[in-house]
Design an enzyme around this catalytic site. Structure first.
Site, PDB file in Angstrom:
ATOM      1  N   ARG A   1      71.102  70.478   7.779  1.00  0.00           N
ATOM      2  CA  ARG A   1      71.721  70.585   6.446  1.00  0.00           C
ATOM      3  C   ARG A   1      72.511  71.887   6.269  1.00  0.00           C
ATOM      4  O   ARG A   1      72.651  72.395   5.158  1.00  0.00           O
ATOM      5  CB  ARG A   1      70.673  70.452   5.330  1.00  0.00           C
ATOM      6  CG  ARG A   1      69.982  69.105   5.329  1.00  0.00           C
ATOM      7  CD  ARG A   1      69.387  68.793   3.956  1.00  0.00           C
ATOM      8  NE  ARG A   1      68.615  67.558   4.012  1.00  0.00           N
ATOM      9  CZ  ARG A   1      67.306  67.505   4.262  1.00  0.00           C
ATOM     10  NH1 ARG A   1      66.628  68.604   4.448  1.00  0.00           N
ATOM     11  NH2 ARG A   1      66.691  66.342   4.302  1.00  0.00           N
TER      12      ARG A   1
ATOM     13  N   LYS B   1      87.760  73.224   4.757  1.00  0.00           N
ATOM     14  CA  LYS B   1      87.838  71.772   4.922  1.00  0.00           C
ATOM     15  C   LYS B   1      87.481  71.438   6.361  1.00  0.00           C
ATOM     16  O   LYS B   1      88.095  71.933   7.303  1.00  0.00           O
ATOM     17  CB  LYS B   1      89.251  71.270   4.617  1.00  0.00           C
ATOM     18  CG  LYS B   1      89.535  71.126   3.132  1.00  0.00           C
ATOM     19  CD  LYS B   1      90.781  70.284   2.923  1.00  0.00           C
ATOM     20  CE  LYS B   1      91.140  70.192   1.451  1.00  0.00           C
ATOM     21  NZ  LYS B   1      92.390  69.430   1.243  1.00  0.00           N
TER      22      LYS B   1
ATOM     23  N   GLU C   1     103.585  75.323   8.714  1.00  0.00           N
ATOM     24  CA  GLU C   1     102.539  75.546   7.702  1.00  0.00           C
ATOM     25  C   GLU C   1     102.667  76.950   7.099  1.00  0.00           C
ATOM     26  O   GLU C   1     102.311  77.186   5.945  1.00  0.00           O
ATOM     27  CB  GLU C   1     101.140  75.379   8.317  1.00  0.00           C
ATOM     28  CG  GLU C   1     100.792  73.960   8.750  1.00  0.00           C
ATOM     29  CD  GLU C   1     100.319  73.050   7.594  1.00  0.00           C
ATOM     30  OE1 GLU C   1     100.266  73.499   6.431  1.00  0.00           O
ATOM     31  OE2 GLU C   1     100.023  71.864   7.890  1.00  0.00           O
TER      32      GLU C   1
ATOM     33  N   LYS D   1      96.587  81.428   1.349  1.00  0.00           N
ATOM     34  CA  LYS D   1      95.675  80.292   1.290  1.00  0.00           C
ATOM     35  C   LYS D   1      94.335  80.699   0.674  1.00  0.00           C
ATOM     36  O   LYS D   1      93.771  79.982  -0.150  1.00  0.00           O
ATOM     37  CB  LYS D   1      95.459  79.690   2.684  1.00  0.00           C
ATOM     38  CG  LYS D   1      94.503  78.507   2.646  1.00  0.00           C
ATOM     39  CD  LYS D   1      94.661  77.545   3.779  1.00  0.00           C
ATOM     40  CE  LYS D   1      93.748  76.343   3.581  1.00  0.00           C
ATOM     41  NZ  LYS D   1      93.840  75.385   4.670  1.00  0.00           N
TER      42      LYS D   1
ATOM     43  N   GLU E   1      89.113  71.625  -4.428  1.00  0.00           N
ATOM     44  CA  GLU E   1      90.323  70.862  -4.733  1.00  0.00           C
ATOM     45  C   GLU E   1      90.193  70.029  -5.999  1.00  0.00           C
ATOM     46  O   GLU E   1      90.528  68.844  -6.022  1.00  0.00           O
ATOM     47  CB  GLU E   1      90.723  69.984  -3.525  1.00  0.00           C
ATOM     48  CG  GLU E   1      92.170  69.547  -3.609  1.00  0.00           C
ATOM     49  CD  GLU E   1      92.683  68.950  -2.299  1.00  0.00           C
ATOM     50  OE1 GLU E   1      92.378  69.502  -1.231  1.00  0.00           O
ATOM     51  OE2 GLU E   1      93.408  67.952  -2.360  1.00  0.00           O
TER      52      GLU E   1
ATOM     53  N   ARG F   1      94.312  73.682  -5.733  1.00  0.00           N
ATOM     54  CA  ARG F   1      94.297  73.639  -4.273  1.00  0.00           C
ATOM     55  C   ARG F   1      95.165  72.510  -3.726  1.00  0.00           C
ATOM     56  O   ARG F   1      95.659  72.576  -2.604  1.00  0.00           O
ATOM     57  CB  ARG F   1      92.858  73.480  -3.754  1.00  0.00           C
ATOM     58  CG  ARG F   1      92.787  73.486  -2.243  1.00  0.00           C
ATOM     59  CD  ARG F   1      91.386  73.667  -1.703  1.00  0.00           C
ATOM     60  NE  ARG F   1      91.420  73.607  -0.248  1.00  0.00           N
ATOM     61  CZ  ARG F   1      90.436  73.985   0.543  1.00  0.00           C
ATOM     62  NH1 ARG F   1      89.334  74.459   0.024  1.00  0.00           N
ATOM     63  NH2 ARG F   1      90.561  73.903   1.850  1.00  0.00           N
TER      64      ARG F   1
ATOM     65  N   ASN G   1      98.857  70.827  -0.273  1.00  0.00           N
ATOM     66  CA  ASN G   1      99.283  69.578   0.358  1.00  0.00           C
ATOM     67  C   ASN G   1     100.791  69.363   0.291  1.00  0.00           C
ATOM     68  O   ASN G   1     101.270  68.283   0.639  1.00  0.00           O
ATOM     69  CB  ASN G   1      98.565  68.394  -0.307  1.00  0.00           C
ATOM     70  CG  ASN G   1      97.079  68.406  -0.014  1.00  0.00           C
ATOM     71  OD1 ASN G   1      96.669  68.674   1.106  1.00  0.00           O
ATOM     72  ND2 ASN G   1      96.272  68.136  -1.026  1.00  0.00           N
TER      73      ASN G   1
ATOM     74  N   HIS H   1     102.540  67.158   2.703  1.00  0.00           N
ATOM     75  CA  HIS H   1     101.505  66.475   3.486  1.00  0.00           C
ATOM     76  C   HIS H   1     101.368  64.984   3.189  1.00  0.00           C
ATOM     77  O   HIS H   1     100.933  64.239   4.053  1.00  0.00           O
ATOM     78  CB  HIS H   1     100.159  67.182   3.314  1.00  0.00           C
ATOM     79  CG  HIS H   1     100.041  68.410   4.171  1.00  0.00           C
ATOM     80  ND1 HIS H   1     100.875  69.504   4.014  1.00  0.00           N
ATOM     81  CD2 HIS H   1      99.238  68.713   5.216  1.00  0.00           C
ATOM     82  CE1 HIS H   1     100.552  70.431   4.903  1.00  0.00           C
ATOM     83  NE2 HIS H   1      99.559  69.980   5.647  1.00  0.00           N
TER      84      HIS H   1
ATOM     85  N   HIS I   1     101.664  63.015   6.364  1.00  0.00           N
ATOM     86  CA  HIS I   1     100.591  62.164   6.881  1.00  0.00           C
ATOM     87  C   HIS I   1     101.088  60.743   7.108  1.00  0.00           C
ATOM     88  O   HIS I   1     100.711  60.084   8.079  1.00  0.00           O
ATOM     89  CB  HIS I   1      99.411  62.128   5.901  1.00  0.00           C
ATOM     90  CG  HIS I   1      98.606  63.394   5.902  1.00  0.00           C
ATOM     91  ND1 HIS I   1      97.822  63.786   4.828  1.00  0.00           N
ATOM     92  CD2 HIS I   1      98.454  64.357   6.840  1.00  0.00           C
ATOM     93  CE1 HIS I   1      97.228  64.928   5.110  1.00  0.00           C
ATOM     94  NE2 HIS I   1      97.590  65.303   6.325  1.00  0.00           N
TER      95      HIS I   1
ATOM     96  N   HIS J   1     101.537  67.249  13.984  1.00  0.00           N
ATOM     97  CA  HIS J   1     101.245  67.429  12.560  1.00  0.00           C
ATOM     98  C   HIS J   1     102.255  68.362  11.867  1.00  0.00           C
ATOM     99  O   HIS J   1     102.798  68.026  10.810  1.00  0.00           O
ATOM    100  CB  HIS J   1      99.821  67.965  12.396  1.00  0.00           C
ATOM    101  CG  HIS J   1      99.457  68.290  10.974  1.00  0.00           C
ATOM    102  ND1 HIS J   1      99.265  67.317  10.016  1.00  0.00           N
ATOM    103  CD2 HIS J   1      99.284  69.478  10.334  1.00  0.00           C
ATOM    104  CE1 HIS J   1      98.975  67.898   8.849  1.00  0.00           C
ATOM    105  NE2 HIS J   1      98.974  69.201   9.024  1.00  0.00           N
TER     106      HIS J   1
END
Lengths: 374, 374
Positions: B124, B146, B188, B229, B239, B243, B247, B250, B254, B269
């Protein structure tokens, strides 16, 4: 029908309510649509509970205009696996559930642990509602946010701390439990008294028959247990300290479960905890931490309700000392190689004992194993 | 050798430092033993990086007296899978790592995402250190917590928000990248300028050659990107709002990656993000949100460094409009069926646009697809 009680779990922005009462399955749709308007639902349950309770819940959701889909996994501990986790996550994504939607865990501890973990990791965290149907789940696993699956290295070694947004504990579902299952859950209830609430332990000694019979005393006892756990969790959500007290009886108990191959015909979790709590009291007495009157009173109460209290009562035995010590060392409460145990100064006076010498545990258990044979 | 810069990420009890500089692989053992005395380490890396950098890191840890084990997975996106996750978790448990011990992610975004997720769910949550070896990972994926794996439903649909305890970004590792990989990471970096720092975009327009050459300008640019960032993440870790600005480019990006089957020979990417950012500027202009000068300046800068800026530059095309719209609808930023896009009022002026009509996106992309053929 008894009144519904609400226990608030205070965890900042992760706070939530636990509702305990009758006919909550029937009221779930209304409750959920009022609290989370517009959300879609996936109900996760097992093959047994799908027959017993799923139609009631599905109809309740439909009546309230809540869209739901149902995901049914195999009954039993086998579903706390990577395979089942992947299956549930995949079905949540197939159903196009989004972050603001909810999984409902309809079932006992296995379903709650699996579903909560799936909710925690799907889209990096979606909504989650617990509807515990066993006493064990109502007083323990549905409260506090521990979720997870098993590894072949041990139980609950993979998981997340992830809080539900709501817990609906319908006491009517407990009427479908066997006496043995109810007893097993009762052991966890007794635990809260043993940790820090001697008055609750005393109340249980006097009122356990009413708790077993159902109705207001049962609601009261479950609410008291949930409140006890919620208070500890609120102060130490991620088990940095005090929360470890909730493991009273569990290091020994887990070792006994492992030693019996997690065979529920021989030992269920709550029975392992019952014997484990007795061992914790006896070990504490042996270390000079408490007098023997506490262990005696504990054993008397557990015996009265029909719970096992000694290794000799486990069918097929628990193997040898090497096996038990191996299981104890694998327990996740190990920290940098030293053994941590939850021990006691008396009834309602538990403490976290770090740096317990493995040799002391070993010689205590050797004596206990010797008593089986003699 | 250039000076090491430190960027602090402020997240309460989950705060951590990002160190950016030269020879950090060699210094890792010393840094880790000083910050986390007594902890055991598992290094997770891939087959390519195991040859390039693993011996240096292992020797550094050994010199500092830190016990470590190494876990090597296949190189590439294929390792962001349930199978690899289970393998890494199992090896962490086999190595008997405890909650207070650490995984090091030695690699690019794939290794960071996989390792961070494995650390998040093992017992955990155990310790986690990022050692990003690609520019993309240094300025983006290693910062912000993330983590996750892919599902056959889409990328990053399974995972956790889980912060590292330390990030060591050794710029020397970037010397082993291809020009194409470096460019992809640079996209990025440009993004932070486009979101809310027009002065950084302007600085990059004037200094990109020095950033590509290495040394102090590179450290400065990476530190600036990480700080940008970190500030956004500190204000909105999970998010819930702001946040989402990260994206930018993105949602389109994506969809392009999905439309090219995640085939890195056709589109990586960062290239998808580069084209996606241009599309976001052009779409914003079409919706009357910004003038066309911004898009023109962005295209000019991306072209100067060698990044693609239009659909026509993607080998093999991107399929038809139905495919693209399907991929856009599957993006995890969908909320209750409405489309959310990050759009712009100009350079350094991004905004979260909710309730964007799917029809507007469709007609914009139909025009863009038409431009390929004409």
């Amino acid at each position: 029908m008894t009144d519904t009680r609400t226990v608030a779990v205070t965890l900042g922005e992760r706070s939530y309510d636990i509702l305990i009462g009758s006919q909550l399955l029937e009221q779930a749709g209304e409750e959920i649509s009022r609290r989370f308007p517009g959300s879609k639902i996936a109900i996760v349950t097992d093959t047994n509970l799908a027959d017993l309770h799923l139609p009631t819940l599905e109809q309740s959701l439909a009546r309230a205009g809540v869209t739901s889909t149902s995901i049914i996994v195999a009954a039993g501990e086998v579903s706390k696996s990577f395979v089942s986790l992947q299956t549930v996550v995949d079905q949540l994504l197939t159903a196009k559930l989004e972050r603001g939607d909810f999984c409902i865990a309809l079932g006992g501890g296995v379903i709650g642990d699996l579903t909560g973990f799936a909710a925690a990791i799907t889209r990096r965290g979606m909504g989650f509602i617990q509807m515990p149907t066993s006493l064990l789940a109502q007083v323990d696993s549905s409260v506090g946010g521990k979720t997870g699956i098993n590894s072949h290295h041990g139980k609950n070694l993979v998981g997340a701390f992830y809080q539900p947004s709501l817990v609906l504990a319908d006491i009517d579902t407990l009427d479908t439990l066997s006496q043995r299952e109810f007893c097993a859950g009762y052991a966890e209830m007794v635990k809260y008294g043993l940790i820090n609430q001697p008055d609750f332990f005393e109340w249980l000694e006097g009122n356990w028959k009413q708790v077993f019979a159902g109705g207001a005393a049962r609601v009261q006892a479950i609410a008291r247990a949930c409140r006890s756990k919620a208070q500890v969790v609120a102060r130490d959500e991620r088990e940095a300290g005090e929360r470890a007290l909730l493991n009273l009886g569990h290091t020994f108990g887990h070792a006994l479960e492992a030693a019996t191959g997690y065979d529920n015909t021989r030992l269920v979790h709550g029975e392992g905890v019952a014997i484990g709590m007795v061992l914790a009291y006896e070990f504490s007495h042996r270390l000079g931490l408490c007098n023997d009157n506490s262990a005696t009173r504990l054993v008397a109460h557990l015996q009265a309700v029909g719970l096992p209290t000694s290794l000799a009562q486990i069918p097929g035995g628990v193997g040898d000392i090497e096996g038990l010590m191996h299981h104890i060392a694998q327990d996740k409460k190990v920290n940098r190689g030293t053994l941590t145990f939850i021990l006691v100064h008396g009834l309602g006076q538990a403490l976290i004992a770090r740096d317990i010498a493995a040799g002391d545990v070993r010689s205590f258990l050797i004596d206990k194993l010797g008593q089986i044979k003699s």
